[in-house]
Design a protein around this motif. Structure first.
Motif, PDB file in Angstrom:
ATOM      1  N   ASN A  99      59.189   0.429  29.376  1.00 44.96           N
ATOM      2  CA  ASN A  99      59.852   1.674  29.772  1.00 44.96           C
ATOM      3  C   ASN A  99      61.322   1.649  29.357  1.00 44.96           C
ATOM      4  O   ASN A  99      61.780   0.679  28.745  1.00 44.96           O
ATOM      5  N   ASN A 100      62.069   2.699  29.687  1.00 42.55           N
ATOM      6  CA  ASN A 100      63.481   2.812  29.282  1.00 42.55           C
ATOM      7  C   ASN A 100      64.368   1.710  29.857  1.00 42.55           C
ATOM      8  O   ASN A 100      65.393   1.372  29.282  1.00 42.55           O
ATOM      9  N   GLN A 101      63.970   1.161  30.988  1.00 41.86           N
ATOM     10  CA  GLN A 101      64.756   0.082  31.606  1.00 41.86           C
ATOM     11  C   GLN A 101      64.395  -1.295  31.037  1.00 41.86           C
ATOM     12  O   GLN A 101      64.957  -2.300  31.446  1.00 41.86           O
ATOM     13  N   GLY A 102      63.419  -1.341  30.134  1.00 40.26           N
ATOM     14  CA  GLY A 102      63.029  -2.610  29.522  1.00 40.26           C
ATOM     15  C   GLY A 102      61.940  -3.351  30.269  1.00 40.26           C
ATOM     16  O   GLY A 102      61.602  -4.480  29.927  1.00 40.26           O
ATOM     17  N   THR A 103      61.383  -2.713  31.306  1.00 42.91           N
ATOM     18  CA  THR A 103      60.321  -3.326  32.094  1.00 42.91           C
ATOM     19  C   THR A 103      58.969  -3.006  31.478  1.00 42.91           C
ATOM     20  O   THR A 103      58.712  -1.873  31.088  1.00 42.91           O
ATOM     21  N   TRP A 104      58.109  -4.003  31.413  1.00 39.32           N
ATOM     22  CA  TRP A 104      56.757  -3.810  30.884  1.00 39.32           C
ATOM     23  C   TRP A 104      55.847  -3.308  31.995  1.00 39.32           C
ATOM     24  O   TRP A 104      55.956  -3.742  33.135  1.00 39.32           O
ATOM     25  N   TYR A 105      54.945  -2.389  31.657  1.00 35.13           N
ATOM     26  CA  TYR A 105      53.977  -1.884  32.625  1.00 35.13           C
ATOM     27  C   TYR A 105      52.647  -1.640  31.923  1.00 35.13           C
ATOM     28  O   TYR A 105      52.599  -1.446  30.709  1.00 35.13           O
ATOM     29  N   VAL A 106      51.554  -1.657  32.698  1.00 36.13           N
ATOM     30  CA  VAL A 106      50.209  -1.435  32.165  1.00 36.13           C
ATOM     31  C   VAL A 106      50.015   0.066  31.974  1.00 36.13           C
ATOM     32  O   VAL A 106      50.303   0.859  32.870  1.00 36.13           O
ATOM     33  N   ILE A 107      49.532   0.452  30.793  1.00 36.39           N
ATOM     34  CA  ILE A 107      49.317   1.870  30.497  1.00 36.39           C
ATOM     35  C   ILE A 107      47.894   2.275  30.888  1.00 36.39           C
ATOM     36  O   ILE A 107      47.018   1.432  31.073  1.00 36.39           O
ATOM     37  N   SER A 108      47.664   3.576  30.981  1.00 41.67           N
ATOM     38  CA  SER A 108      46.353   4.104  31.361  1.00 41.67           C
ATOM     39  C   SER A 108      45.326   3.866  30.251  1.00 41.67           C
ATOM     40  O   SER A 108      45.692   3.610  29.093  1.00 41.67           O
ATOM     41  N   VAL A 109      44.068   3.996  30.602  1.00 43.09           N
ATOM     42  CA  VAL A 109      42.993   3.859  29.620  1.00 43.09           C
ATOM     43  C   VAL A 109      43.142   4.925  28.541  1.00 43.09           C
ATOM     44  O   VAL A 109      42.980   4.646  27.345  1.00 43.09           O
ATOM     45  N   ASP A 110      43.484   6.157  28.937  1.00 40.73           N
ATOM     46  CA  ASP A 110      43.658   7.230  27.952  1.00 40.73           C
ATOM     47  C   ASP A 110      44.766   6.903  26.962  1.00 40.73           C
ATOM     48  O   ASP A 110      44.617   7.104  25.757  1.00 40.73           O
ATOM     49  N   LYS A 111      45.884   6.394  27.456  1.00 42.33           N
ATOM     50  CA  LYS A 111      46.991   6.027  26.574  1.00 42.33           C
ATOM     51  C   LYS A 111      46.584   4.848  25.678  1.00 42.33           C
ATOM     52  O   LYS A 111      46.913   4.809  24.494  1.00 42.33           O
ATOM     53  N   ALA A 112      45.835   3.888  26.241  1.00 42.75           N
ATOM     54  CA  ALA A 112      45.356   2.752  25.449  1.00 42.75           C
ATOM     55  C   ALA A 112      44.423   3.234  24.338  1.00 42.75           C
ATOM     56  O   ALA A 112      44.459   2.723  23.214  1.00 42.75           O
ATOM     57  N   MET A 113      43.594   4.230  24.644  1.00 45.48           N
ATOM     58  CA  MET A 113      42.700   4.788  23.625  1.00 45.48           C
ATOM     59  C   MET A 113      43.508   5.490  22.534  1.00 45.48           C
ATOM     60  O   MET A 113      43.172   5.388  21.349  1.00 45.48           O
ATOM     61  N   GLU A 114      44.567   6.204  22.915  1.00 45.13           N
ATOM     62  CA  GLU A 114      45.433   6.848  21.917  1.00 45.13           C
ATOM     63  C   GLU A 114      46.043   5.808  20.987  1.00 45.13           C
ATOM     64  O   GLU A 114      46.058   5.980  19.768  1.00 45.13           O
TER      65      GLU A 114
END
Length: 109
Positions: free
Chosen positions: A45-60
């Motif tokens: 994200n903009n703050q540099g923190t990693w986060y798990v994305i949604s299945v839909d975003k992973a498919m994209e």
């Protein structure tokens, strides 16, 4: 593993009809997520923190990777038999996690 899965399925993805392309991407995402230990799709994200994305975003993201040109295509199935074998593997993997591939629309006469 993600890059290997993308490389192995590029030819199938590019040769299959549009209504099957999302099934190919979903199969790769599910295969990664169902590994032991499970694979994750992450983004910063903009703050540099990693986060798990949604299945839909992973498919994209997976679909984009499948569309990109590659330098080394030695792992891509080239014959129709190799493509059919890869398609069967994807269908079996999807079925094992309770997802069915969309069937082609019926043609009007």
């Amino acid at each position: 593993e993600f890059r290997k899965a993308v490389l192995k399925n590029k030819s199938l993805y590019s040769s299959c009809p549009k209504y099957h392309k999302s099934s190919v991407a979903r199969a790769i995402v599910l295969a990664i997520q169902n590994r032991n230990p499970p694979g994750r799709f992450i983004e910063r994200n903009n703050q540099g923190t990693w986060y798990v994305i949604s299945v839909d975003k992973a498919m994209e993201k997976t679909s984009q990777a499948l569309r990109e040109r590659i330098k080394d295509d030695s792992n891509i199935p080239k014959t129709s038999q190799e493509i059919d074998e890869e398609k069967s593997k994807i269908e079996a993997m999807l079925k094992s996690v309770g997802v069915q591939m969309k069937r082609s629309p019926k043609k009007r006469k």
